[in-house]
Design a protein around this motif. Structure first.
Motif, PDB file in Angstrom:
ATOM      1  N   LEU A 154       0.820  -1.214   0.000  1.00 55.60           N
ATOM      2  CA  LEU A 154       0.000   0.000   0.000  1.00 55.60           C
ATOM      3  C   LEU A 154       0.850   1.259   0.000  1.00 55.60           C
ATOM      4  O   LEU A 154       0.403   2.305  -0.459  1.00 55.60           O
ATOM      5  CB  LEU A 154      -0.926   0.001   1.223  1.00 55.60           C
ATOM      6  CG  LEU A 154      -1.957  -1.132   1.226  1.00 55.60           C
ATOM      7  CD1 LEU A 154      -2.567  -1.284   2.601  1.00 55.60           C
ATOM      8  CD2 LEU A 154      -3.025  -0.884   0.179  1.00 55.60           C
ATOM      9  N   ASP A 155       2.073   1.170   0.493  1.00 54.48           N
ATOM     10  CA  ASP A 155       2.962   2.323   0.604  1.00 54.48           C
ATOM     11  C   ASP A 155       3.841   2.454  -0.645  1.00 54.48           C
ATOM     12  O   ASP A 155       3.618   1.783  -1.646  1.00 54.48           O
ATOM     13  CB  ASP A 155       3.811   2.187   1.870  1.00 54.48           C
ATOM     14  CG  ASP A 155       4.144   3.527   2.487  1.00 54.48           C
ATOM     15  OD1 ASP A 155       4.605   4.415   1.750  1.00 54.48           O
ATOM     16  OD2 ASP A 155       3.963   3.696   3.695  1.00 54.48           O
ATOM     17  N   GLY A 156       4.867   3.305  -0.550  1.00 56.53           N
ATOM     18  CA  GLY A 156       5.667   3.628  -1.727  1.00 56.53           C
ATOM     19  C   GLY A 156       6.874   2.756  -1.986  1.00 56.53           C
ATOM     20  O   GLY A 156       7.313   2.628  -3.123  1.00 56.53           O
ATOM     21  N   ALA A 157       7.450   2.163  -0.926  1.00 55.06           N
ATOM     22  CA  ALA A 157       8.637   1.320  -1.090  1.00 55.06           C
ATOM     23  C   ALA A 157       8.760   0.425   0.129  1.00 55.06           C
ATOM     24  O   ALA A 157       8.156   0.693   1.171  1.00 55.06           O
ATOM     25  CB  ALA A 157       9.894   2.165  -1.249  1.00 55.06           C
ATOM     26  N   LYS A 171       4.613   2.593   9.332  1.00 52.49           N
ATOM     27  CA  LYS A 171       4.047   1.246   9.377  1.00 52.49           C
ATOM     28  C   LYS A 171       3.654   0.839   7.958  1.00 52.49           C
ATOM     29  O   LYS A 171       2.582   1.168   7.481  1.00 52.49           O
ATOM     30  CB  LYS A 171       2.827   1.210  10.298  1.00 52.49           C
ATOM     31  CG  LYS A 171       3.162   1.431  11.764  1.00 52.49           C
ATOM     32  CD  LYS A 171       1.932   1.331  12.628  1.00 52.49           C
ATOM     33  CE  LYS A 171       2.279   1.547  14.094  1.00 52.49           C
ATOM     34  NZ  LYS A 171       1.069   1.470  14.951  1.00 52.49           N
ATOM     35  N   LEU A 172       4.562   0.181   7.291  1.00 62.02           N
ATOM     36  CA  LEU A 172       4.274  -0.277   5.937  1.00 62.02           C
ATOM     37  C   LEU A 172       3.338  -1.480   5.982  1.00 62.02           C
ATOM     38  O   LEU A 172       3.471  -2.351   6.835  1.00 62.02           O
ATOM     39  CB  LEU A 172       5.574  -0.661   5.229  1.00 62.02           C
ATOM     40  CG  LEU A 172       6.518   0.506   4.918  1.00 62.02           C
ATOM     41  CD1 LEU A 172       7.879  -0.011   4.522  1.00 62.02           C
ATOM     42  CD2 LEU A 172       5.954   1.359   3.798  1.00 62.02           C
ATOM     43  N   THR A 173       2.414  -1.518   5.040  1.00 64.31           N
ATOM     44  CA  THR A 173       1.406  -2.573   5.072  1.00 64.31           C
ATOM     45  C   THR A 173       1.272  -3.257   3.721  1.00 64.31           C
ATOM     46  O   THR A 173       0.956  -2.613   2.723  1.00 64.31           O
ATOM     47  CB  THR A 173       0.025  -1.998   5.463  1.00 64.31           C
ATOM     48  OG1 THR A 173       0.151  -1.283   6.685  1.00 64.31           O
ATOM     49  CG2 THR A 173      -0.994  -3.116   5.640  1.00 64.31           C
ATOM     50  N   THR A 218       6.944  -3.118  -7.921  1.00 65.17           N
ATOM     51  CA  THR A 218       7.799  -2.125  -7.270  1.00 65.17           C
ATOM     52  C   THR A 218       9.177  -2.083  -7.931  1.00 65.17           C
ATOM     53  O   THR A 218       9.908  -1.107  -7.768  1.00 65.17           O
ATOM     54  CB  THR A 218       7.957  -2.405  -5.763  1.00 65.17           C
ATOM     55  OG1 THR A 218       8.196  -3.787  -5.566  1.00 65.17           O
ATOM     56  CG2 THR A 218       6.731  -1.983  -5.000  1.00 65.17           C
ATOM     57  N   ALA A 219       9.555  -3.110  -8.631  1.00 65.38           N
ATOM     58  CA  ALA A 219      10.843  -3.145  -9.335  1.00 65.38           C
ATOM     59  C   ALA A 219      10.851  -2.097 -10.444  1.00 65.38           C
ATOM     60  O   ALA A 219       9.847  -1.913 -11.123  1.00 65.38           O
ATOM     61  CB  ALA A 219      11.070  -4.534  -9.934  1.00 65.38           C
TER      62      ALA A 219
END
Length: 537
Positions: A154-157, A171-173, A218-219
């Motif tokens: 859900l986050d950017g990285a 808190k990355l999810t 994300t790559a």
């Protein structure tokens, strides 16, 4: 009650064309694959030494667009791609910073719909795997924006090997549909996104409905994380140095017709030193970073091959269009002291090949990735906004075709609905919906004449640009001085013609100002001032 516009009417008015399906032909499956922070020349069919056979096969069997544009940054591009309007109109004029302004809410506006919303209303199963980065509030997760199934970040990285917050109090999810997900041992993000995408496709096949898949890898966004067997293929390939690599890529690009023979390679970026000024240790460290970066692109291509193989197994390969692009140019960003945790700063000093590391390839790598252009992610020069674009649709798109016409991410909504023979709503969930800004690429897919855009517009963090025909007007914040370039002869933006053609500058500046008012753009200096006032309260 949903009141619908006739897509046929809107697209005929916009393009004079509607991509037609024969009565016997099923509605096609539609796949949009988005790479993250990947530069213009990072795949083989656009000049790279990185091995991307599956993407290259799609390029050879489909359409390459060499002047396709994104919005120069992750969040704005994702918002614009999914909604068919410019980022500011979609509510994500900057990033996911939440502000009390309709253009900068940091989440998708309720006056927009996504491609998933629209196709779901028109009989499609809607699927997403990968990076969302359009606000991590649960009420804004993908399943709240038209997607039947979702798996991803859900986050950017994040670490590619699990959940690893890199900013204080972060808190990355990961999520599966509407439930948080905890990665297990053996997790590697690029493979995991594909695993779930394949699972979703198989489930959708059982329902007998066409599907839309948005696969947002994300790559190769930082941190540089790859699998050992992929890294091994590239170690040592980058010891020749960035100058040689850029020249080799540029030569291949000209031979392929990606860049015209009259265009010159931009000089090495001013932030990049001469290769020979580095020590042997520094050279080896950079070679390792680039080997990991190349391995990330390679692994993404392998997974695209898995998607294509599954389509073939299901008998859907001839009735599926795949479109591939990147969200912005290569990223110059460093893992330094600005907002990163102490643990991450320590990990940035480790060898990039270690799963425990947290590194990026910075200006040096981004300058290679963006060959032959100037600037990077965040700027509106070609190095920030240019993406390789491939469209592959057996039996419809002519093999090995290339288009030099400018197009933009706003066109993917109109194109997707055109392909599906679907309608675009005037209202949705009781709200009036902003009209699409894009045009269907259907004519290009059929080898026909495409009207194209009168002009395409850009703004991010005060950096601005207008592309009109063969001309581009661009400025850098905070200098705010317009420069004018002829994209036909000088796509690398080396020769500013603003002094020679002042009237054209005035005309294009007027176009930009009209668009900025239409899109409700706030000048960046004002936005910064408002942020400071809010923080001081």
């Amino acid at each position: 009650m949903i009141r619908k516009r006739s897509l046929s009417l809107s697209l005929i008015l916009a393009t004079g064309f509607l991509l037609s399906l024969t009565p016997q032909q099923n509605k096609p499956n539609i796949i949009i694959i988005l790479a993250d922070d990947m530069g213009y020349s990072d795949i083989g069919s656009f000049g790279s030494e990185i091995e991307t056979p599956h993407l290259d096969a799609m390029a050879e069997g489909g359409l390459k667009m060499t002047q396709f544009y994104n919005a120069s940054r992750c969040c704005p591009t994702r918002a614009s791609l999914l909604t068919g309007v410019y980022p500011h109109q979609a509510g994500v004029g900057h990033m996911v910073n939440e502000r009390e302004h309709p253009s900068y809410r940091g989440m998708l506006s309720d006056e927009c719909i996504t491609i998933a919303d629209a196709l779901k209303e028109n009989g499609y199963t809607t699927l997403m795997a990968g990076k969302w980065h359009l606000n991590a509030r649960k009420e804004h997760w993908p399943v709240k924006h038209g997607f039947d199934r979702y798996f991803g970040l859900l986050d950017g990285a994040n670490s590619y090997f699990g959940n690893r917050p890199y900013r204080p109090n972060q808190k990355l999810t990961y999520a599966l549909d509407n439930v948080p997900y905890t990665p297990k041992e053996g997790f590697y993000a690029t493979d995991a996104y594909t695993d779930y995408a394949l699972k979703f496709i198989e489930e959708g096949k059982e329902k007998g409905k066409p599907f839309f898949l948005y696969l947002a890898y994300t790559a190769p966004h930082w941190p540089l994380h790859a699998l050992k067997e992929d890294i091994a293929k590239y170690k040592g390939r980058y010891m020749k140095g960035w100058d040689v690599l850029r020249k080799e890529r540029f030569r291949r690009m000209q031979e392929m017709g990606i860049i015209g023979r009259e265009v010159k390679l931009s000089p090495r970026d001013e932030n990049v030193p001469e290769w020979e000024s580095l020590s042997e240790e520094e050279k080896r460290r950079w070679d390792e970073k680039m080997a990991v970066y190349a391995a990330m692109v390679d692994r993404m291509d392998q997974n695209i091959g898995r998607i294509r193989q599954k389509l073939k197994e299901l008998g859907e390969d001839q009735n599926t269009i795949i479109m591939f692009l990147s969200d912005n140019g290569g990223s110059y960003e460093a893992i330094d002291g600005r907002g990163f945790t102490a643990e991450i700063l320590e990990a940035s000093k480790m060898p990039s090949s270690s799963p425990a590391s947290f590194t990026s390839y910075e200006y040096e790598g981004a300058n290679v990735s963006n060959t032959p252009f100037r600037k990077f992610k965040r700027w509106e020069h070609e190095g920030g906004v240019s993406t390789p674009f491939i469209a592959y649709f057996p039996g419809t798109i002519k093999l090995g075709s290339t288009s030099q016409q400018p197009a933009h991410i706003i066109d993917l909504m109109a194109t997707s609905l055109d392909l599906a023979g679907a309608s675009y709503p005037a209202t949705y969930k009781g709200k009036s919906i902003k009209p699409m800004e894009g045009l269907s690429l259907g004519p290009l897919f059929n080898g026909q004449k495409w009207q194209g855009h009168e002009a395409i517009f850009f703004e991010h963090e005060g950096n601005r640009a207008v592309r009109q025909g063969e001309w581009k007007l661009v400025s850098i914040y905070p200098e705010n001085e317009w420069a004018l370039y002829n994209m036909k002869t000088d796509r690398t933006e080396l020769h500013d013609l603003s002094a020679r053609y002042p009237e054209r500058v005035k005309e294009m500046e007027k176009l930009y100002e009209g668009w900025a008012a239409h899109a409700n753009v706030v000048p960046f200096a004002e936005l910064v001032k408002l942020d400071k006032q809010r923080k001081s309260k």
